[in-house]
Design a protein around this motif. Sequence first.
Motif, PDB file in Angstrom:
ATOM      1  N   THR A 209       0.818  -1.203   0.000  1.00  0.00           N
ATOM      2  CA  THR A 209       0.000   0.000   0.000  1.00  0.00           C
ATOM      3  C   THR A 209       0.856   1.258   0.000  1.00  0.00           C
ATOM      4  OG1 THR A 209      -0.117  -0.133   2.400  1.00  0.00           O
ATOM      5  CG2 THR A 209      -1.916  -1.136   1.170  1.00  0.00           C
ATOM      6  N   SER A 210       2.038   1.183   0.601  1.00  0.00           N
ATOM      7  CA  SER A 210       3.013   2.279   0.598  1.00  0.00           C
ATOM      8  C   SER A 210       2.425   3.582   1.139  1.00  0.00           C
ATOM      9  CB  SER A 210       3.546   2.497  -0.823  1.00  0.00           C
ATOM     10  OG  SER A 210       4.770   3.185  -0.809  1.00  0.00           O
ATOM     11  N   TYR A 211       1.912   3.521   2.350  1.00  0.00           N
ATOM     12  CA  TYR A 211       1.335   4.713   2.976  1.00  0.00           C
ATOM     13  C   TYR A 211       2.430   5.586   3.578  1.00  0.00           C
ATOM     14  CZ  TYR A 211      -3.307   2.446   2.917  1.00  0.00           C
ATOM     15  OH  TYR A 211      -4.478   1.857   2.553  1.00  0.00           O
ATOM     16  N   PRO A 281      -5.645   5.638 -13.501  1.00  0.00           N
ATOM     17  CA  PRO A 281      -4.960   6.935 -13.556  1.00  0.00           C
ATOM     18  C   PRO A 281      -4.924   7.654 -12.203  1.00  0.00           C
ATOM     19  CG  PRO A 281      -6.427   6.686 -15.437  1.00  0.00           C
ATOM     20  CD  PRO A 281      -6.714   5.540 -14.517  1.00  0.00           C
ATOM     21  N   VAL A 282      -5.974   7.481 -11.392  1.00  0.00           N
ATOM     22  CA  VAL A 282      -5.994   8.113 -10.071  1.00  0.00           C
ATOM     23  C   VAL A 282      -4.898   7.520  -9.195  1.00  0.00           C
ATOM     24  CG1 VAL A 282      -7.404   8.561  -8.035  1.00  0.00           C
ATOM     25  CG2 VAL A 282      -8.466   8.530 -10.303  1.00  0.00           C
ATOM     26  N   PHE A 283      -4.794   6.194  -9.197  1.00  0.00           N
ATOM     27  CA  PHE A 283      -3.769   5.524  -8.395  1.00  0.00           C
ATOM     28  C   PHE A 283      -2.367   5.887  -8.872  1.00  0.00           C
ATOM     29  CE2 PHE A 283      -1.055   1.657  -8.073  1.00  0.00           C
ATOM     30  CZ  PHE A 283      -0.829   1.718  -6.712  1.00  0.00           C
ATOM     31  N   THR A 284      -2.171   5.879 -10.200  1.00  0.00           N
ATOM     32  CA  THR A 284      -0.858   6.230 -10.741  1.00  0.00           C
ATOM     33  C   THR A 284      -0.490   7.669 -10.383  1.00  0.00           C
ATOM     34  OG1 THR A 284      -1.308   4.721 -12.592  1.00  0.00           O
ATOM     35  CG2 THR A 284       0.524   6.245 -12.840  1.00  0.00           C
ATOM     36  N   SER A 285      -1.484   8.555 -10.377  1.00  0.00           N
ATOM     37  CA  SER A 285      -1.220   9.943  -9.975  1.00  0.00           C
ATOM     38  C   SER A 285      -0.767  10.016  -8.521  1.00  0.00           C
ATOM     39  CB  SER A 285      -2.480  10.785 -10.167  1.00  0.00           C
ATOM     40  OG  SER A 285      -2.891  10.788 -11.517  1.00  0.00           O
ATOM     41  N   ALA A 286      -1.392   9.225  -7.649  1.00  0.00           N
ATOM     42  CA  ALA A 286      -0.989   9.211  -6.242  1.00  0.00           C
ATOM     43  C   ALA A 286       0.440   8.710  -6.077  1.00  0.00           C
ATOM     44  CB  ALA A 286      -1.950   8.352  -5.431  1.00  0.00           C
ATOM     45  N   VAL A 287       0.814   7.721  -6.877  1.00  0.00           N
ATOM     46  CA  VAL A 287       2.188   7.207  -6.830  1.00  0.00           C
ATOM     47  C   VAL A 287       3.171   8.292  -7.255  1.00  0.00           C
ATOM     48  CG1 VAL A 287       3.768   5.527  -7.851  1.00  0.00           C
ATOM     49  CG2 VAL A 287       1.482   4.808  -7.165  1.00  0.00           C
ATOM     50  N   ILE A 288       2.840   9.012  -8.321  1.00  0.00           N
ATOM     51  CA  ILE A 288       3.712  10.094  -8.785  1.00  0.00           C
ATOM     52  C   ILE A 288       3.791  11.208  -7.743  1.00  0.00           C
ATOM     53  CG2 ILE A 288       3.983  11.867 -10.561  1.00  0.00           C
ATOM     54  CD1 ILE A 288       2.679   9.894 -12.536  1.00  0.00           C
ATOM     55  N   MET A 289       2.658  11.516  -7.094  1.00  0.00           N
ATOM     56  CA  MET A 289       2.665  12.546  -6.036  1.00  0.00           C
ATOM     57  C   MET A 289       3.593  12.152  -4.897  1.00  0.00           C
ATOM     58  SD  MET A 289      -1.434  13.168  -6.122  1.00  0.00           S
ATOM     59  CE  MET A 289      -1.590  14.107  -4.612  1.00  0.00           C
ATOM     60  N   ASN A 305       3.813  20.323   6.588  1.00  0.00           N
ATOM     61  CA  ASN A 305       3.914  21.420   5.621  1.00  0.00           C
ATOM     62  C   ASN A 305       2.602  21.638   4.860  1.00  0.00           C
ATOM     63  OD1 ASN A 305       6.966  22.252   5.510  1.00  0.00           O
ATOM     64  ND2 ASN A 305       6.963  20.012   5.573  1.00  0.00           N
ATOM     65  N   GLY A 306       1.483  21.302   5.509  1.00  0.00           N
ATOM     66  CA  GLY A 306       0.187  21.556   4.909  1.00  0.00           C
ATOM     67  C   GLY A 306      -0.394  20.413   4.108  1.00  0.00           C
ATOM     68  N   GLY A 307       0.299  19.269   4.045  1.00  0.00           N
ATOM     69  CA  GLY A 307      -0.228  18.122   3.313  1.00  0.00           C
ATOM     70  C   GLY A 307      -1.203  17.303   4.147  1.00  0.00           C
ATOM     71  N   ILE A 308      -1.771  16.290   3.525  1.00  0.00           N
ATOM     72  CA  ILE A 308      -2.755  15.434   4.194  1.00  0.00           C
ATOM     73  C   ILE A 308      -2.285  13.979   4.040  1.00  0.00           C
ATOM     74  CG2 ILE A 308      -5.182  14.766   4.354  1.00  0.00           C
ATOM     75  CD1 ILE A 308      -5.875  17.340   2.841  1.00  0.00           C
ATOM     76  N   ALA A 309      -1.883  13.371   5.149  1.00  0.00           N
ATOM     77  CA  ALA A 309      -1.349  12.008   5.084  1.00  0.00           C
ATOM     78  C   ALA A 309      -2.417  11.006   4.649  1.00  0.00           C
ATOM     79  CB  ALA A 309      -0.771  11.599   6.432  1.00  0.00           C
ATOM     80  N   VAL A 310      -3.643  11.180   5.147  1.00  0.00           N
ATOM     81  CA  VAL A 310      -4.692  10.204   4.816  1.00  0.00           C
ATOM     82  C   VAL A 310      -5.180  10.371   3.381  1.00  0.00           C
ATOM     83  CG1 VAL A 310      -5.471   9.919   7.189  1.00  0.00           C
ATOM     84  CG2 VAL A 310      -6.476  11.709   5.765  1.00  0.00           C
ATOM     85  N   LEU A 311      -4.795  11.462   2.712  1.00  0.00           N
ATOM     86  CA  LEU A 311      -5.175  11.631   1.314  1.00  0.00           C
ATOM     87  C   LEU A 311      -4.641  10.481   0.480  1.00  0.00           C
ATOM     88  CD1 LEU A 311      -6.354  13.318  -1.012  1.00  0.00           C
ATOM     89  CD2 LEU A 311      -4.158  14.536  -1.114  1.00  0.00           C
ATOM     90  N   ARG A 312      -3.435  10.051   0.781  1.00  0.00           N
ATOM     91  CA  ARG A 312      -2.834   8.924   0.048  1.00  0.00           C
ATOM     92  C   ARG A 312      -3.676   7.656   0.230  1.00  0.00           C
ATOM     93  NH1 ARG A 312       0.107   5.994  -3.657  1.00  0.00           N
ATOM     94  NH2 ARG A 312       0.878   4.109  -2.667  1.00  0.00           N
ATOM     95  N   GLN A 313      -4.147   7.419   1.440  1.00  0.00           N
ATOM     96  CA  GLN A 313      -4.975   6.235   1.686  1.00  0.00           C
ATOM     97  C   GLN A 313      -6.299   6.323   0.930  1.00  0.00           C
ATOM     98  OE1 GLN A 313      -5.330   5.427   5.902  1.00  0.00           O
ATOM     99  NE2 GLN A 313      -3.365   6.393   6.327  1.00  0.00           N
TER     100      GLN A 313
END
Length: 362
Positions: A209-211, A281-289, A305-313
């Motif tokens: 899952t690579s969280y 494409p959504v999953f691949t975009s998350a991997v690139i992010m 720095n303003g990101g959201i950790a659970v966004l990846r999940q």
Amino acid sequence: TGVFTLARLFVDRSHWGWKLFSGLIGIAAGWILLDAGAVTRTLAFGWTVVFLLGIQGIIMGIIQLIEAFRGGGWGPGIIGGISLLFGFLLLANTWAAALVLPWVLGVFLIVGGIFAMGVRSELAQPGLQFVSEQTYTQLFTIHASLMLFLFIIPILAGFGNYLVPLMIGAPDMAFPRINALSFWMLPLAGILMLSGFLTPGGAAQAGWTSYPPLAGPAFSGTGEDLWLLAVTLVGTSSILGGINFLVTIFKMRAPGMSLFRMPIMVWTVLVTSVLVLMATPVFTSAVIMLFIDRNYGGHFFDPANGGIAVLRQNIFWFYSHPAVYIMVLPAMGILSEGLPVFSRQPNFGYKAFVFTTAAIGA
């Protein structure tokens, strides 16, 4: 060419393993070609020859290019380039690619199975028996990644590659070169993923899952970057394959074959392709992010720095729930074609099955 390659072993023993394998492949291909009766009895023999010649061309190309880089001059380089192009063009054929795909993915299946045996052996008793904690996490991460991304999902697409053109009366897939490109991305992805074991920090060890933050730069090394690149290639391969299936099914059916005359196998591949194009494409975009976060100062998943950790999940499971059906629908299609043959009864409720399959995709 097979005999010639073997003969070169007696003159130059450098890269003898490649030359031996390439020579034997060439002799096998030539033997099948000379057996004209076997070629004409079944189409599979013909595509087997194409596959063998394509593999031999690629192997000979690699050998010649290695010799050119070692100071062999322009001659081996030109021969190597031509051989690589020859092998690629042969394997660009849909059926040749479909025949070689199980062999490539079978290698990843065996490697992933070996890793699974290592994981289960370590879990046989409490404590550490064979490997360290770090190696254990690497084994179960790469095991799951190989089984999911480089076996289960692409092997079912391989069945579709072989069967869909035959079932709808198409001469080939709509885009055979894109088909070849999507195939060649898979072995490259596997090599990238496994090469993480050669890096100083070892292979990826954040799970399949690579969280983040576990997959962030503070806890994972270069192997995680290689894993992200490999999964990006797998995702791109799936997207290209999905486009190819949709265009082939909608634009290359035989005259008179309406949508509700297609075999159920084709319907399951169609719905699977729609799911692939919507979710992958959504999953691949998350991997690139995540790759940008790790290497280029991004903060998509960094709360500090303003990101959201659970966004990846959330993005991951936007893909992974459809991925369950991406894996199961082609298998259901294969069963739906095999059962009527062996039970000697037609499929009951064809339209109900089609609408149910479409509802699963919805």
